[in-house]
Scaffold this motif. Structure first.
Motif, PDB file in Angstrom:
ATOM      1  N   ARG A 162    -108.127  77.140 -68.539  1.00 60.49           N
ATOM      2  CA  ARG A 162    -107.213  76.121 -69.574  1.00 60.49           C
ATOM      3  C   ARG A 162    -105.354  76.745 -70.176  1.00 60.49           C
ATOM      4  O   ARG A 162    -105.535  76.355 -70.878  1.00 60.49           O
ATOM      5  CB  ARG A 162    -106.790  75.429 -71.214  1.00 60.49           C
ATOM      6  N   SER A 163    -105.528  77.021 -68.483  1.00 66.37           N
ATOM      7  CA  SER A 163    -104.042  78.180 -68.344  1.00 66.37           C
ATOM      8  C   SER A 163    -102.201  77.338 -69.472  1.00 66.37           C
ATOM      9  O   SER A 163    -101.386  77.966 -69.036  1.00 66.37           O
ATOM     10  CB  SER A 163    -103.447  79.308 -67.199  1.00 66.37           C
ATOM     11  N   ASP A 164    -102.478  75.521 -69.981  1.00 64.09           N
ATOM     12  CA  ASP A 164    -101.822  75.344 -69.435  1.00 64.09           C
ATOM     13  C   ASP A 164    -101.375  75.192 -71.120  1.00 64.09           C
ATOM     14  O   ASP A 164    -100.276  74.920 -71.575  1.00 64.09           O
ATOM     15  CB  ASP A 164    -101.709  73.917 -69.172  1.00 64.09           C
ATOM     16  N   THR A 165    -102.365  75.532 -71.758  1.00 64.51           N
ATOM     17  CA  THR A 165    -102.596  75.727 -73.243  1.00 64.51           C
ATOM     18  C   THR A 165    -102.036  76.626 -73.648  1.00 64.51           C
ATOM     19  O   THR A 165    -102.263  77.801 -73.479  1.00 64.51           O
ATOM     20  CB  THR A 165    -103.746  75.405 -73.619  1.00 64.51           C
ATOM     21  N   GLN A 166    -100.902  77.235 -74.892  1.00 69.27           N
ATOM     22  CA  GLN A 166    -100.444  77.742 -74.856  1.00 69.27           C
ATOM     23  C   GLN A 166    -101.293  78.658 -76.446  1.00 69.27           C
ATOM     24  O   GLN A 166    -100.777  79.773 -76.474  1.00 69.27           O
ATOM     25  CB  GLN A 166     -98.810  77.288 -76.328  1.00 69.27           C
ATOM     26  N   ALA A 167    -102.299  77.619 -76.779  1.00 71.66           N
ATOM     27  CA  ALA A 167    -103.355  78.950 -77.487  1.00 71.66           C
ATOM     28  C   ALA A 167    -104.149  79.988 -76.614  1.00 71.66           C
ATOM     29  O   ALA A 167    -104.039  81.046 -77.040  1.00 71.66           O
ATOM     30  CB  ALA A 167    -103.977  77.573 -78.570  1.00 71.66           C
ATOM     31  N   GLY A 168    -104.080  79.096 -75.801  1.00 65.60           N
ATOM     32  CA  GLY A 168    -105.380  80.684 -74.453  1.00 65.60           C
ATOM     33  C   GLY A 168    -104.019  81.787 -74.630  1.00 65.60           C
ATOM     34  O   GLY A 168    -104.770  82.752 -74.075  1.00 65.60           O
ATOM     35  N   GLN A 169    -102.707  81.581 -74.459  1.00 65.57           N
ATOM     36  CA  GLN A 169    -101.488  82.841 -73.577  1.00 65.57           C
ATOM     37  C   GLN A 169    -101.259  83.673 -75.840  1.00 65.57           C
ATOM     38  O   GLN A 169    -101.824  85.031 -74.749  1.00 65.57           O
ATOM     39  CB  GLN A 169    -100.589  81.720 -73.257  1.00 65.57           C
ATOM     40  N   ASN A 170    -101.696  82.484 -76.074  1.00 69.67           N
ATOM     41  CA  ASN A 170    -100.972  83.297 -77.104  1.00 69.67           C
ATOM     42  C   ASN A 170    -102.245  84.333 -78.002  1.00 69.67           C
ATOM     43  O   ASN A 170    -102.233  85.874 -78.111  1.00 69.67           O
ATOM     44  CB  ASN A 170    -100.837  83.208 -78.559  1.00 69.67           C
ATOM     45  N   ALA A 171    -103.811  83.930 -77.193  1.00 62.68           N
ATOM     46  CA  ALA A 171    -104.557  84.610 -77.437  1.00 62.68           C
ATOM     47  C   ALA A 171    -105.082  85.998 -76.749  1.00 62.68           C
ATOM     48  O   ALA A 171    -105.825  86.575 -77.533  1.00 62.68           O
ATOM     49  CB  ALA A 171    -105.716  84.172 -77.473  1.00 62.68           C
ATOM     50  N   TYR A 172    -104.728  85.354 -75.175  1.00 61.01           N
ATOM     51  CA  TYR A 172    -105.033  86.226 -74.987  1.00 61.01           C
ATOM     52  C   TYR A 172    -104.398  87.534 -75.107  1.00 61.01           C
ATOM     53  O   TYR A 172    -104.302  88.774 -75.054  1.00 61.01           O
ATOM     54  CB  TYR A 172    -104.450  86.258 -73.310  1.00 61.01           C
ATOM     55  N   ARG A 173    -102.395  87.402 -75.114  1.00 60.20           N
ATOM     56  CA  ARG A 173    -101.977  88.514 -75.585  1.00 60.20           C
ATOM     57  C   ARG A 173    -102.438  89.153 -76.508  1.00 60.20           C
ATOM     58  O   ARG A 173    -101.898  90.586 -76.730  1.00 60.20           O
ATOM     59  CB  ARG A 173    -100.613  87.434 -75.551  1.00 60.20           C
ATOM     60  N   LYS A 174    -102.487  88.477 -77.576  1.00 55.25           N
ATOM     61  CA  LYS A 174    -103.141  89.138 -78.889  1.00 55.25           C
ATOM     62  C   LYS A 174    -103.722  90.516 -78.486  1.00 55.25           C
ATOM     63  O   LYS A 174    -103.591  91.626 -78.901  1.00 55.25           O
ATOM     64  CB  LYS A 174    -103.222  88.156 -79.997  1.00 55.25           C
ATOM     65  N   ALA A 175    -104.806  89.939 -77.830  1.00 57.45           N
ATOM     66  CA  ALA A 175    -106.097  90.660 -77.548  1.00 57.45           C
ATOM     67  C   ALA A 175    -105.850  92.289 -77.081  1.00 57.45           C
ATOM     68  O   ALA A 175    -106.557  92.881 -77.398  1.00 57.45           O
ATOM     69  CB  ALA A 175    -107.654  89.819 -76.821  1.00 57.45           C
ATOM     70  N   TYR A 176    -105.294  91.628 -76.158  1.00 67.53           N
ATOM     71  CA  TYR A 176    -104.769  92.327 -74.148  1.00 67.53           C
ATOM     72  C   TYR A 176    -104.084  93.156 -75.158  1.00 67.53           C
ATOM     73  O   TYR A 176    -104.301  94.895 -75.395  1.00 67.53           O
ATOM     74  CB  TYR A 176    -103.550  91.912 -73.292  1.00 67.53           C
ATOM     75  N   MET A 177    -103.348  93.459 -76.407  1.00 65.07           N
ATOM     76  CA  MET A 177    -102.264  95.262 -77.264  1.00 65.07           C
ATOM     77  C   MET A 177    -102.674  94.936 -77.676  1.00 65.07           C
ATOM     78  O   MET A 177    -102.629  96.680 -77.744  1.00 65.07           O
ATOM     79  CB  MET A 177    -101.178  93.650 -78.459  1.00 65.07           C
ATOM     80  N   GLU A 178    -104.025  94.747 -78.497  1.00 62.30           N
ATOM     81  CA  GLU A 178    -105.131  95.452 -79.470  1.00 62.30           C
ATOM     82  C   GLU A 178    -105.940  95.931 -78.576  1.00 62.30           C
ATOM     83  O   GLU A 178    -106.002  97.781 -79.000  1.00 62.30           O
ATOM     84  CB  GLU A 178    -105.386  94.212 -80.119  1.00 62.30           C
ATOM     85  N   ILE A 179    -106.501  95.787 -77.537  1.00 56.83           N
ATOM     86  CA  ILE A 179    -107.168  96.732 -76.206  1.00 56.83           C
ATOM     87  C   ILE A 179    -106.490  97.939 -76.063  1.00 56.83           C
ATOM     88  O   ILE A 179    -106.931  99.532 -76.015  1.00 56.83           O
ATOM     89  CB  ILE A 179    -108.049  96.016 -75.582  1.00 56.83           C
ATOM     90  N   ALA A 180    -105.588  97.458 -75.352  1.00 56.19           N
ATOM     91  CA  ALA A 180    -104.195  98.236 -75.130  1.00 56.19           C
ATOM     92  C   ALA A 180    -103.649  99.772 -76.189  1.00 56.19           C
ATOM     93  O   ALA A 180    -103.951 100.748 -75.250  1.00 56.19           O
ATOM     94  CB  ALA A 180    -102.981  97.282 -74.630  1.00 56.19           C
ATOM     95  N   ALA A 181    -103.744  99.363 -77.291  1.00 59.40           N
ATOM     96  CA  ALA A 181    -103.537 100.376 -78.293  1.00 59.40           C
ATOM     97  C   ALA A 181    -104.582 101.279 -77.984  1.00 59.40           C
ATOM     98  O   ALA A 181    -104.027 102.548 -77.800  1.00 59.40           O
ATOM     99  CB  ALA A 181    -103.290  99.869 -79.598  1.00 59.40           C
ATOM    100  N   LYS A 182    -105.658 100.976 -77.776  1.00 59.67           N
ATOM    101  CA  LYS A 182    -107.422 101.590 -78.411  1.00 59.67           C
ATOM    102  C   LYS A 182    -107.234 101.877 -76.638  1.00 59.67           C
ATOM    103  O   LYS A 182    -107.226 103.380 -76.727  1.00 59.67           O
ATOM    104  CB  LYS A 182    -108.600 100.743 -77.378  1.00 59.67           C
ATOM    105  N   VAL A 183    -107.102 101.968 -75.773  1.00 62.38           N
ATOM    106  CA  VAL A 183    -106.754 102.393 -74.084  1.00 62.38           C
ATOM    107  C   VAL A 183    -105.950 103.911 -74.631  1.00 62.38           C
ATOM    108  O   VAL A 183    -105.717 104.849 -74.394  1.00 62.38           O
ATOM    109  CB  VAL A 183    -106.095 102.006 -73.113  1.00 62.38           C
ATOM    110  N   VAL A 184    -104.904 103.300 -75.033  1.00 61.69           N
ATOM    111  CA  VAL A 184    -103.304 104.491 -75.554  1.00 61.69           C
ATOM    112  C   VAL A 184    -103.766 105.347 -76.500  1.00 61.69           C
ATOM    113  O   VAL A 184    -103.298 106.577 -76.503  1.00 61.69           O
ATOM    114  CB  VAL A 184    -102.345 104.139 -76.030  1.00 61.69           C
ATOM    115  N   ALA A 185    -104.798 104.610 -77.197  1.00 60.79           N
ATOM    116  CA  ALA A 185    -105.546 106.391 -78.174  1.00 60.79           C
ATOM    117  C   ALA A 185    -106.386 107.080 -77.755  1.00 60.79           C
ATOM    118  O   ALA A 185    -106.605 108.084 -78.617  1.00 60.79           O
ATOM    119  CB  ALA A 185    -105.392 104.931 -79.475  1.00 60.79           C
ATOM    120  N   GLY A 186    -107.152 106.942 -76.278  1.00 55.55           N
ATOM    121  CA  GLY A 186    -108.003 107.506 -75.506  1.00 55.55           C
ATOM    122  C   GLY A 186    -108.889 106.900 -75.374  1.00 55.55           C
ATOM    123  O   GLY A 186    -109.937 107.645 -75.103  1.00 55.55           O
ATOM    124  N   GLU A 187    -109.443 106.173 -76.011  1.00 61.05           N
ATOM    125  CA  GLU A 187    -110.663 105.677 -75.912  1.00 61.05           C
ATOM    126  C   GLU A 187    -110.894 104.572 -74.349  1.00 61.05           C
ATOM    127  O   GLU A 187    -109.825 104.011 -73.848  1.00 61.05           O
ATOM    128  CB  GLU A 187    -110.043 104.150 -77.034  1.00 61.05           C
TER     129      GLU A 187
END
Length: 228
Positions: A162-187
């Motif tokens: 349901r890519s037209d919903t802002q909620a899905g987009q915001n949820a993905y961005r939040k999750a992606y940034m959290e996971i990306a931070a772990k990658v940068v930290a070496g995980e």
């Protein structure tokens, strides 16, 4: 009266010798961090010069030599802290050039974004588009980075469809940034995708048994319908 010569010491060793005591000062050891900072500073100078040719509106961020100097100092500190290697730096630079060329990232990147690119992580917007485009076929999808898939899995593929919903987009961005931070930290992030169930290959005997079972079922069905 004593002769003057008799008043002098008879041995040279009797003379009081006051030699100045010289304490050799140890040379300060070269701080390896200073060398690293100096080398990285030169690298950042070259990097900024390269990126300016692609980000033609860089003046909006690098408004003066003083501000540019402050931003360079920040980049030096953060890139060293993140332990960015030469190969990683080349990867980040290539992605930064591509984003500028494709007009997907015309604003001068902040150092946190650039560090993500150095780790092979796409921008948040690009990761989101990729996840949405493949949310209908996650089995055959080969994500550009495991973090792109992991963020979609955390959010749920149904919500991403349901890519037209802002909620899905915001949820993905939040999750992606959290996971990306772990990658940068070496995980290390792994892609655990569902596997297609392979169809079992039947032997000739199993095929014959299924045919017989099918005929028997058809016969029973006909008898029930009074067509036997």
């Amino acid at each position: 009266m004593q002769n003057v010569s008799e008043l002098l010491p008879t041995q040279q060793s009797n003379f009081p010798v006051n030699r100045p005591v010289v304490h050799e000062q140890p040379r300060p050891a070269q701080d390896p961090s200073q060398d690293a900072q100096a080398a990285m500073a030169k690298t950042i100078d070259k990097l900024f010069g390269t990126l300016k040719a692609f980000y033609t509106n860089h003046g909006a961020s690098l408004k003066s030599p003083e501000i540019e100097g402050q931003i360079k100092t920040q980049w030096v500190r953060e890139l060293l802290k993140a332990q960015i290697t030469g190969e990683m730096l080349r990867m980040g630079t290539a992605r930064a050039k591509r984003y500028a060329t494709e007009d997907k990232y015309t604003k001068w990147p902040v150092v946190a974004e650039f560090i993500m690119w150095c780790h092979g992580l796409p921008s948040v917007d690009e990761a989101y588009r990729e996840a949405v485009d493949h949310s209908h076929d996650i089995v055959n999808w080969r994500p550009t980075h495991p973090a792109v898939y992991a963020a979609g899995k955390r959010v749920s593929w149904h919500k991403l469809r349901r890519s037209d919903t802002q909620a899905g987009q915001n949820a993905y961005r939040k999750a992606y940034m959290e996971i990306a931070a772990k990658v940068v930290a070496g995980e290390q992030i792994e892609v655990n995708k569902p596997q297609l169930i392979e169809q079992k290959k039947l032997t000739e005997n199993e095929k014959a048994e299924l045919k017989q079972l099918g005929r028997a079922n058809i016969g029973a069905l006909k008898a029930m319908l009074g067509k036997g």
